[in-house]
Design a protein around this motif. Structure first.
Motif, PDB file in Angstrom:
ATOM      1  N   ALA A  46      13.384  -6.332 -13.348  1.00  0.00           N
ATOM      2  CA  ALA A  46      13.316  -5.646 -14.641  1.00  0.00           C
ATOM      3  C   ALA A  46      13.632  -4.158 -14.482  1.00  0.00           C
ATOM      4  CB  ALA A  46      11.940  -5.842 -15.254  1.00  0.00           C
ATOM      5  N   GLU A  47      13.057  -3.528 -13.468  1.00  0.00           N
ATOM      6  CA  GLU A  47      13.279  -2.098 -13.272  1.00  0.00           C
ATOM      7  C   GLU A  47      14.713  -1.815 -12.846  1.00  0.00           C
ATOM      8  OE1 GLU A  47      10.212  -0.608 -10.674  1.00  0.00           O
ATOM      9  OE2 GLU A  47       8.608  -1.308 -12.012  1.00  0.00           O
ATOM     10  N   SER A  48      15.318  -2.729 -12.073  1.00  0.00           N
ATOM     11  CA  SER A  48      16.711  -2.563 -11.679  1.00  0.00           C
ATOM     12  C   SER A  48      17.639  -2.638 -12.880  1.00  0.00           C
ATOM     13  CB  SER A  48      17.107  -3.634 -10.658  1.00  0.00           C
ATOM     14  OG  SER A  48      16.370  -3.489  -9.469  1.00  0.00           O
ATOM     15  N   ASN A  49      17.157  -3.261 -13.949  1.00  0.00           N
ATOM     16  CA  ASN A  49      17.956  -3.410 -15.164  1.00  0.00           C
ATOM     17  C   ASN A  49      17.483  -2.502 -16.295  1.00  0.00           C
ATOM     18  OD1 ASN A  49      19.995  -5.874 -14.931  1.00  0.00           O
ATOM     19  ND2 ASN A  49      18.191  -6.348 -13.699  1.00  0.00           N
ATOM     20  N   GLY A  50      16.774  -1.439 -15.928  1.00  0.00           N
ATOM     21  CA  GLY A  50      16.484  -0.398 -16.901  1.00  0.00           C
ATOM     22  C   GLY A  50      15.070  -0.342 -17.439  1.00  0.00           C
ATOM     23  N   ALA A  51      14.199  -1.267 -17.044  1.00  0.00           N
ATOM     24  CA  ALA A  51      12.822  -1.229 -17.541  1.00  0.00           C
ATOM     25  C   ALA A  51      12.070  -0.062 -16.918  1.00  0.00           C
ATOM     26  CB  ALA A  51      12.105  -2.538 -17.207  1.00  0.00           C
ATOM     27  N   GLU A  52      11.030   0.396 -17.594  1.00  0.00           N
ATOM     28  CA  GLU A  52      10.209   1.471 -17.060  1.00  0.00           C
ATOM     29  C   GLU A  52       9.456   0.994 -15.820  1.00  0.00           C
ATOM     30  OE1 GLU A  52       7.563   3.171 -19.861  1.00  0.00           O
ATOM     31  OE2 GLU A  52       9.153   3.875 -21.217  1.00  0.00           O
ATOM     32  N   VAL A  53       9.225   1.925 -14.911  1.00  0.00           N
ATOM     33  CA  VAL A  53       8.457   1.613 -13.709  1.00  0.00           C
ATOM     34  C   VAL A  53       7.026   1.266 -14.103  1.00  0.00           C
ATOM     35  CG1 VAL A  53       7.547   2.543 -11.548  1.00  0.00           C
ATOM     36  CG2 VAL A  53       9.882   3.100 -12.270  1.00  0.00           C
ATOM     37  N   GLN A  54       6.534   0.165 -13.560  1.00  0.00           N
ATOM     38  CA  GLN A  54       5.155  -0.250 -13.799  1.00  0.00           C
ATOM     39  C   GLN A  54       4.273   0.312 -12.692  1.00  0.00           C
ATOM     40  OE1 GLN A  54       4.597  -4.502 -14.010  1.00  0.00           O
ATOM     41  NE2 GLN A  54       2.384  -4.361 -13.777  1.00  0.00           N
ATOM     42  N   PHE A  55       3.181   0.953 -13.097  1.00  0.00           N
ATOM     43  CA  PHE A  55       2.259   1.533 -12.125  1.00  0.00           C
ATOM     44  C   PHE A  55       0.941   0.761 -12.115  1.00  0.00           C
ATOM     45  CE2 PHE A  55       5.138   5.023 -12.938  1.00  0.00           C
ATOM     46  CZ  PHE A  55       5.309   5.584 -11.685  1.00  0.00           C
ATOM     47  N   ALA A  56       0.333   0.702 -10.941  1.00  0.00           N
ATOM     48  CA  ALA A  56      -1.023   0.172 -10.798  1.00  0.00           C
ATOM     49  C   ALA A  56      -1.938   1.338 -10.464  1.00  0.00           C
ATOM     50  CB  ALA A  56      -1.074  -0.877  -9.697  1.00  0.00           C
ATOM     51  N   ASN A  57      -3.210   1.193 -10.769  1.00  0.00           N
ATOM     52  CA  ASN A  57      -4.193   2.233 -10.464  1.00  0.00           C
ATOM     53  C   ASN A  57      -4.909   1.912  -9.166  1.00  0.00           C
ATOM     54  OD1 ASN A  57      -3.670   3.693 -12.814  1.00  0.00           O
ATOM     55  ND2 ASN A  57      -5.208   2.578 -13.983  1.00  0.00           N
ATOM     56  N   TRP A  58      -5.197   2.960  -8.407  1.00  0.00           N
ATOM     57  CA  TRP A  58      -6.018   2.804  -7.222  1.00  0.00           C
ATOM     58  C   TRP A  58      -7.479   2.555  -7.590  1.00  0.00           C
ATOM     59  CZ3 TRP A  58      -4.343   2.401  -2.319  1.00  0.00           C
ATOM     60  CH2 TRP A  58      -3.086   2.889  -1.988  1.00  0.00           C
ATOM     61  N   ALA A  59      -7.943   3.234  -8.612  1.00  0.00           N
ATOM     62  CA  ALA A  59      -9.348   3.180  -9.025  1.00  0.00           C
ATOM     63  C   ALA A  59      -9.411   3.172 -10.539  1.00  0.00           C
ATOM     64  CB  ALA A  59     -10.101   4.393  -8.471  1.00  0.00           C
ATOM     65  N   PRO A  60     -10.539   2.787 -11.130  1.00  0.00           N
ATOM     66  CA  PRO A  60     -10.678   2.907 -12.583  1.00  0.00           C
ATOM     67  C   PRO A  60     -10.412   4.347 -13.020  1.00  0.00           C
ATOM     68  CG  PRO A  60     -12.485   1.620 -11.665  1.00  0.00           C
ATOM     69  CD  PRO A  60     -11.745   2.183 -10.502  1.00  0.00           C
ATOM     70  N   ASN A  61      -9.724   4.492 -14.135  1.00  0.00           N
ATOM     71  CA  ASN A  61      -9.348   5.824 -14.597  1.00  0.00           C
ATOM     72  C   ASN A  61     -10.448   6.537 -15.356  1.00  0.00           C
ATOM     73  OD1 ASN A  61      -6.893   7.067 -13.939  1.00  0.00           O
ATOM     74  ND2 ASN A  61      -5.741   5.555 -15.120  1.00  0.00           N
ATOM     75  N   SER A  62     -11.342   5.760 -15.962  1.00  0.00           N
ATOM     76  CA  SER A  62     -12.383   6.367 -16.790  1.00  0.00           C
ATOM     77  C   SER A  62     -13.689   5.617 -16.601  1.00  0.00           C
ATOM     78  CB  SER A  62     -11.981   6.333 -18.268  1.00  0.00           C
ATOM     79  OG  SER A  62     -11.944   5.001 -18.740  1.00  0.00           O
ATOM     80  N   GLU A  63     -14.763   6.294 -16.951  1.00  0.00           N
ATOM     81  CA  GLU A  63     -16.084   5.672 -16.828  1.00  0.00           C
ATOM     82  C   GLU A  63     -16.192   4.443 -17.709  1.00  0.00           C
ATOM     83  OE1 GLU A  63     -20.769   7.102 -16.691  1.00  0.00           O
ATOM     84  OE2 GLU A  63     -19.221   8.426 -17.518  1.00  0.00           O
ATOM     85  N   GLY A  64     -15.448   4.449 -18.823  1.00  0.00           N
ATOM     86  CA  GLY A  64     -15.483   3.310 -19.739  1.00  0.00           C
ATOM     87  C   GLY A  64     -14.929   2.038 -19.149  1.00  0.00           C
ATOM     88  N   GLU A  65     -14.155   2.135 -18.087  1.00  0.00           N
ATOM     89  CA  GLU A  65     -13.607   0.942 -17.436  1.00  0.00           C
ATOM     90  C   GLU A  65     -14.605   0.293 -16.485  1.00  0.00           C
ATOM     91  OE1 GLU A  65      -9.772   1.599 -15.641  1.00  0.00           O
ATOM     92  OE2 GLU A  65      -9.259   3.110 -17.139  1.00  0.00           O
TER      93      GLU A  65
END
Length: 301
Positions: free
Chosen positions: A166-185
């Motif tokens: 998908a990314e080779s064909n123009g899709a945005e790069v998908q990122f994963a998180n190392w840790a929860p981003n917020s306390e709400g998670e």
């Protein structure tokens, strides 16, 4: 004394901080230590704490940002490539050998978390590293594979392939998180390690603008899944090995495994009350780690 320095790495410029002992004298020679930060971390966090402690005890220490991370160059920003990170360690050793005041026969490596797994792996074939110490060591490949079945692991790798297409064909790069981003998670089901990681990386405790909690999913995961920090450990790791862990760390199994596989001088040290991430910066736990690390390098370098 801290200096901002750079060194080359296959066409990239690596950013680092060099820590020098008090009363440093460039006509003398010192032992040099490469300090390797955790996955998702940067040189200004726990690596800086340990590098400064080493310098305060008479060592020359270099803490650097991994390629593609922090202030170091590399085009796939945030990439976590274990093989590249091991090569980063080699180039940091290269850099130390260019310093007239570092004894090339007295170079060691200290890694924290995933950095611990990387120095264990690097030392298996990087014979210029004469002694290896780790704090809260993790084999990142083994951690990501976890207890998932082979079928489940292959499903992840299928998703990686699809995302690369998908990314080779123009899709945005998908990122994963190392840790929860917020306390709400955070929930009751959130593993202790991830709760600790949130508190360390995503709050003022250690938050840094260069540590953005992202890794590119498709570019990183296949590399991580194929990596083993200990593939040749029993045969190739002949250097003295010190493994420091928090007694309460839920990641201690990785250090146990490294200790089990090593056939050479080795020591595994438990810090009472310590957890995986308390070993990063809680003073009383870092003090206890320092009390083992400094004599270890003094004796073996």
């Amino acid at each position: 004394m801290k200096q901002s320095v750079t060194f080359p790495n296959a066409g990239l410029t690596m950013a680092a901080n060099l820590y020098l002992p008090e009363n440093f004298d460039d006509t003398q020679t010192y032992s040099g230590i490469v300090v390797v930060h955790p996955g998702g971390g940067v040189k200004e966090q726990t690596a800086a704490i340990y590098a400064e402690r080493l310098a305060n005890n008479g060592f020359v220490a270099v803490a650097f940002d991994a390629s593609c991370q922090g202030d170091s160059e590399g085009n796939t920003r945030g990439l976590e490539d274990p093989y590249a990170r091991v090569e980063d360690i080699r180039t940091a050793v290269d850099y130390l050998t260019t310093l007239s005041y570092v004894d090339n026969n007295k170079i060691g490596a200290l890694g924290i978390c995933a950095g611990g797994g990387y120095v264990v792996n690097a030392a298996q074939t990087e014979r210029r590293i004469k002694a290896v110490a780790t704090v809260s060591a993790v084999d990142l490949g083994a951690m990501y594979r976890g207890e998932a079945s082979i079928e489940e692991q292959l499903q992840v790798l299928e998703a990686v392939g699809q995302q690369r297409t998908a990314e080779s064909n123009g899709a945005e790069v998908q990122f994963a998180n190392w840790a929860p981003n917020s306390e709400g998670e955070l929930t009751e089901e959130t593993p202790v390690l991830l709760k600790e990681a949130y508190d360390y990386y995503r709050t003022p405790r250690a938050q840094h603008p260069n540590s953005d909690n992202k890794l590119p999913f498709a570019a990183s995961l296949a590399r991580i899944y194929s990596f083993s920090a200990s593939a040749q450990l029993s045969d190739y790791l002949t250097q003295p090995l010190l493994l420091v862990i928090g007694k309460e760390a839920d990641t201690r199994g990785y250090s146990d495994r490294f200790f089990e596989l090593s056939n050479r001088p080795k020591e595994l040290v438990e810090v009472e009350g310590g957890t995986h991430i308390s070993m990063y910066d809680i003073p009383e736990h870092v003090d206890q780690a320092e009390a083992k690390i400094i004599p270890f390098f003094n004796e073996n370098l």
